[in-house]
Design an enzyme around this catalytic site. Sequence first.
Site, mmCIF file in Angstrom:
data_model
loop_
_atom_site.group_PDB
_atom_site.id
_atom_site.type_symbol
_atom_site.label_atom_id
_atom_site.label_comp_id
_atom_site.label_asym_id
_atom_site.label_seq_id
_atom_site.Cartn_x
_atom_site.Cartn_y
_atom_site.Cartn_z
ATOM 1 N N LEU A 44 -11.892 -5.218 19.250
ATOM 2 C CA LEU A 44 -11.127 -3.970 19.218
ATOM 3 C C LEU A 44 -11.458 -3.121 20.436
ATOM 4 O O LEU A 44 -12.634 -2.912 20.753
ATOM 5 C CB LEU A 44 -11.447 -3.172 17.951
ATOM 6 C CG LEU A 44 -10.810 -1.781 17.862
ATOM 7 C CD1 LEU A 44 -9.294 -1.898 17.718
ATOM 8 C CD2 LEU A 44 -11.396 -0.984 16.714
ATOM 9 N N SER A 68 -10.775 -2.027 8.262
ATOM 10 C CA SER A 68 -11.539 -3.059 8.952
ATOM 11 C C SER A 68 -12.470 -3.779 7.976
ATOM 12 O O SER A 68 -12.668 -5.000 8.067
ATOM 13 C CB SER A 68 -12.344 -2.456 10.099
ATOM 14 O OG SER A 68 -11.506 -1.947 11.101
ATOM 15 N N LYS A 115 1.696 1.921 7.355
ATOM 16 C CA LYS A 115 1.979 1.080 8.516
ATOM 17 C C LYS A 115 2.964 1.755 9.461
ATOM 18 O O LYS A 115 3.628 2.737 9.119
ATOM 19 C CB LYS A 115 2.536 -0.278 8.075
ATOM 20 C CG LYS A 115 1.490 -1.181 7.453
ATOM 21 C CD LYS A 115 0.293 -1.421 8.374
ATOM 22 C CE LYS A 115 0.626 -2.258 9.585
ATOM 23 N NZ LYS A 115 -0.548 -2.416 10.493
ATOM 24 N N ASP A 120 -20.977 -11.117 20.464
ATOM 25 C CA ASP A 120 -20.590 -9.767 20.879
ATOM 26 C C ASP A 120 -21.255 -9.487 22.224
ATOM 27 O O ASP A 120 -22.296 -10.074 22.539
ATOM 28 C CB ASP A 120 -21.020 -8.721 19.840
ATOM 29 C CG ASP A 120 -20.187 -7.454 19.903
ATOM 30 O OD1 ASP A 120 -20.191 -6.778 20.977
ATOM 31 O OD2 ASP A 120 -19.514 -7.114 18.919
ATOM 32 N N ILE A 159 -4.613 -8.803 15.579
ATOM 33 C CA ILE A 159 -3.193 -8.990 15.887
ATOM 34 C C ILE A 159 -2.432 -7.662 15.927
ATOM 35 O O ILE A 159 -1.439 -7.531 16.646
ATOM 36 C CB ILE A 159 -2.533 -9.972 14.888
ATOM 37 C CG1 ILE A 159 -1.150 -10.417 15.382
ATOM 38 C CG2 ILE A 159 -2.479 -9.373 13.491
ATOM 39 C CD1 ILE A 159 -1.175 -11.218 16.662
ATOM 40 N N ASP A 160 -2.891 -6.645 15.193
ATOM 41 C CA ASP A 160 -2.249 -5.325 15.249
ATOM 42 C C ASP A 160 -2.248 -4.754 16.660
ATOM 43 O O ASP A 160 -1.407 -3.929 17.000
ATOM 44 C CB ASP A 160 -2.949 -4.327 14.316
ATOM 45 C CG ASP A 160 -2.403 -4.391 12.899
ATOM 46 O OD1 ASP A 160 -1.260 -4.853 12.720
ATOM 47 O OD2 ASP A 160 -3.121 -3.985 11.975
ATOM 48 N N GLU A 211 -5.732 4.873 13.674
ATOM 49 C CA GLU A 211 -6.682 3.962 14.308
ATOM 50 C C GLU A 211 -7.339 4.507 15.557
ATOM 51 O O GLU A 211 -8.321 3.925 16.045
ATOM 52 C CB GLU A 211 -6.011 2.616 14.636
ATOM 53 C CG GLU A 211 -5.047 2.626 15.806
ATOM 54 C CD GLU A 211 -3.632 3.044 15.441
ATOM 55 O OE1 GLU A 211 -2.753 2.951 16.304
ATOM 56 O OE2 GLU A 211 -3.408 3.462 14.274
ATOM 57 N N TYR A 216 -0.951 4.471 10.612
ATOM 58 C CA TYR A 216 -1.352 3.483 11.602
ATOM 59 C C TYR A 216 -0.167 3.216 12.517
ATOM 60 O O TYR A 216 0.957 2.994 12.046
ATOM 61 C CB TYR A 216 -1.773 2.165 10.939
ATOM 62 C CG TYR A 216 -3.112 2.221 10.256
ATOM 63 C CD1 TYR A 216 -4.272 2.485 10.976
ATOM 64 C CD2 TYR A 216 -3.229 1.991 8.886
ATOM 65 C CE1 TYR A 216 -5.514 2.526 10.354
ATOM 66 C CE2 TYR A 216 -4.461 2.029 8.250
ATOM 67 C CZ TYR A 216 -5.597 2.296 8.986
ATOM 68 O OH TYR A 216 -6.831 2.345 8.368
ATOM 69 N N ARG A 271 0.833 -1.196 0.000
ATOM 70 C CA ARG A 271 0.000 0.000 0.000
ATOM 71 C C ARG A 271 0.870 1.249 0.000
ATOM 72 O O ARG A 271 2.070 1.189 0.267
ATOM 73 C CB ARG A 271 -0.905 0.005 1.235
ATOM 74 C CG ARG A 271 -2.032 -0.999 1.196
ATOM 75 C CD ARG A 271 -2.818 -1.045 2.497
ATOM 76 N NE ARG A 271 -2.048 -1.657 3.581
ATOM 77 C CZ ARG A 271 -2.481 -1.786 4.827
ATOM 78 N NH1 ARG A 271 -3.682 -1.325 5.153
ATOM 79 N NH2 ARG A 271 -1.737 -2.364 5.752
ATOM 80 N N ARG A 326 0.714 -15.037 17.521
ATOM 81 C CA ARG A 326 1.928 -14.250 17.350
ATOM 82 C C ARG A 326 1.893 -13.718 15.922
ATOM 83 O O ARG A 326 1.416 -14.388 14.998
ATOM 84 C CB ARG A 326 3.190 -15.073 17.587
ATOM 85 C CG ARG A 326 3.344 -16.297 16.708
ATOM 86 C CD ARG A 326 4.670 -16.995 16.947
ATOM 87 N NE ARG A 326 4.785 -18.271 16.248
ATOM 88 C CZ ARG A 326 5.074 -18.414 14.952
ATOM 89 N NH1 ARG A 326 5.273 -17.334 14.201
ATOM 90 N NH2 ARG A 326 5.152 -19.611 14.404
ATOM 91 N N HIS A 345 -0.646 1.575 16.240
ATOM 92 C CA HIS A 345 -0.888 0.403 17.084
ATOM 93 C C HIS A 345 0.193 0.265 18.161
ATOM 94 O O HIS A 345 0.795 -0.800 18.350
ATOM 95 C CB HIS A 345 -0.958 -0.862 16.230
ATOM 96 C CG HIS A 345 -2.042 -0.838 15.191
ATOM 97 N ND1 HIS A 345 -3.383 -0.923 15.520
ATOM 98 C CD2 HIS A 345 -1.987 -0.710 13.836
ATOM 99 C CE1 HIS A 345 -4.109 -0.874 14.409
ATOM 100 N NE2 HIS A 345 -3.289 -0.739 13.381
#
Length: 372
Positions: free
Chosen positions: A240, A134, A75, A198, A269-270, A118, A94, A15, A279, A96
């Site tokens: 999240l 997402s 990223k 949920d 995982i982020d 985010e 982003y 990206r 992992r 994280h």
Amino acid sequence: MIVGVPKEIKTAEDRVAITPVGVRELTDAGHTVLIEKGAGDGSTIHDDGYEAQGATIVPTASDVFADAEMILKVKEPQASEVAMFRQGQILFTYLHLAAYPELAAGLRRKDVVAIAYETVQMPDGSLPLLAPMSEVAGRMATQVGAYFLQAAQGGRGILLGGVTGVSPGKVVVIGGGIAGSNATAIAVGMQAEVVVLDTDLSKLRRLEALYHGRIVTLHSNRLTLEEQVLDADLVIGTVLMPGASAPKLVTEDMVRGMKRGSVLVDVAIDQGGCFETSRETTHTDPVYSVHEVVHYAVGNIPGAVPHTSTYALTNTTLRYAVTVANQGVRAAIISHPELELGVNIVGEMVCHKAVADSLGADYTPAREALES
């Protein structure tokens, strides 16, 4: 302002943080845009397309970092990029940080202002800059889960939709937000048996209304979650908590009890992952097995479809990037209050409460930090 866009260097990340449309918006507003040579090639956006809208193509990332006042990325910066930052630069990407404490420490040492896509948050709690990725990650999660259920990929040999006389595969989606609802849409389209869990009943009601009984919605609690995970062929985790580490909802004991060859896809995982056995993996080596359960935990799932993802992302980030370039960060968070929660780092200060708590750092409100 001089705005710089380096080529992404995270493994298999194609990206790019800007499109030619974005270049045009910034240059028309009087800003200079520097783009590293070939930065958009992976998204099929080539240098001549950027140059036609007024961008300057520079040979290397170091040329971008040396001159730019604001760095736009997709990223989180890798170690070699962190080394190139200089005092006072603005980073918009982003981040994280709860999952990457070493990155947080590196940015704090560099004395930059770091804004995370985010955690930009609207008054209703929605996350406008996370939403498009997402959507992509949720849809991809079901696709990759179906792929790794194939026997040749280590899976149970299950066709999610089943065939005449044979039951479909069972997909359990944890979380009914944007990623979860998009994972659900693809699973329903594949004619799988779908269960969504949920704790927010309003999300479950929306899904019930949309699918009219085609899926099962369940309130998430420890017992129900365990029962559904143990019975699943594919589990997709999309939990999240903005800025914070994801809760470990699926324990190793649950994984141990799952069907041999079933698949876990950890979209969270982020933020550290919502499975205890997760992992982070990469697109070049995406899966591993624990207790004979296949785990897919790629940290940049939308990077697999960079053309779609780049355009979806920049559709939402551009207006904020232009605002910051036009006004600076302090004025931008006044005109767009949702940006305030996006400010994660100012100098050595951590300015998002959940991020600070996850890092074990003191919290300083963004406005206070920017004033100081």
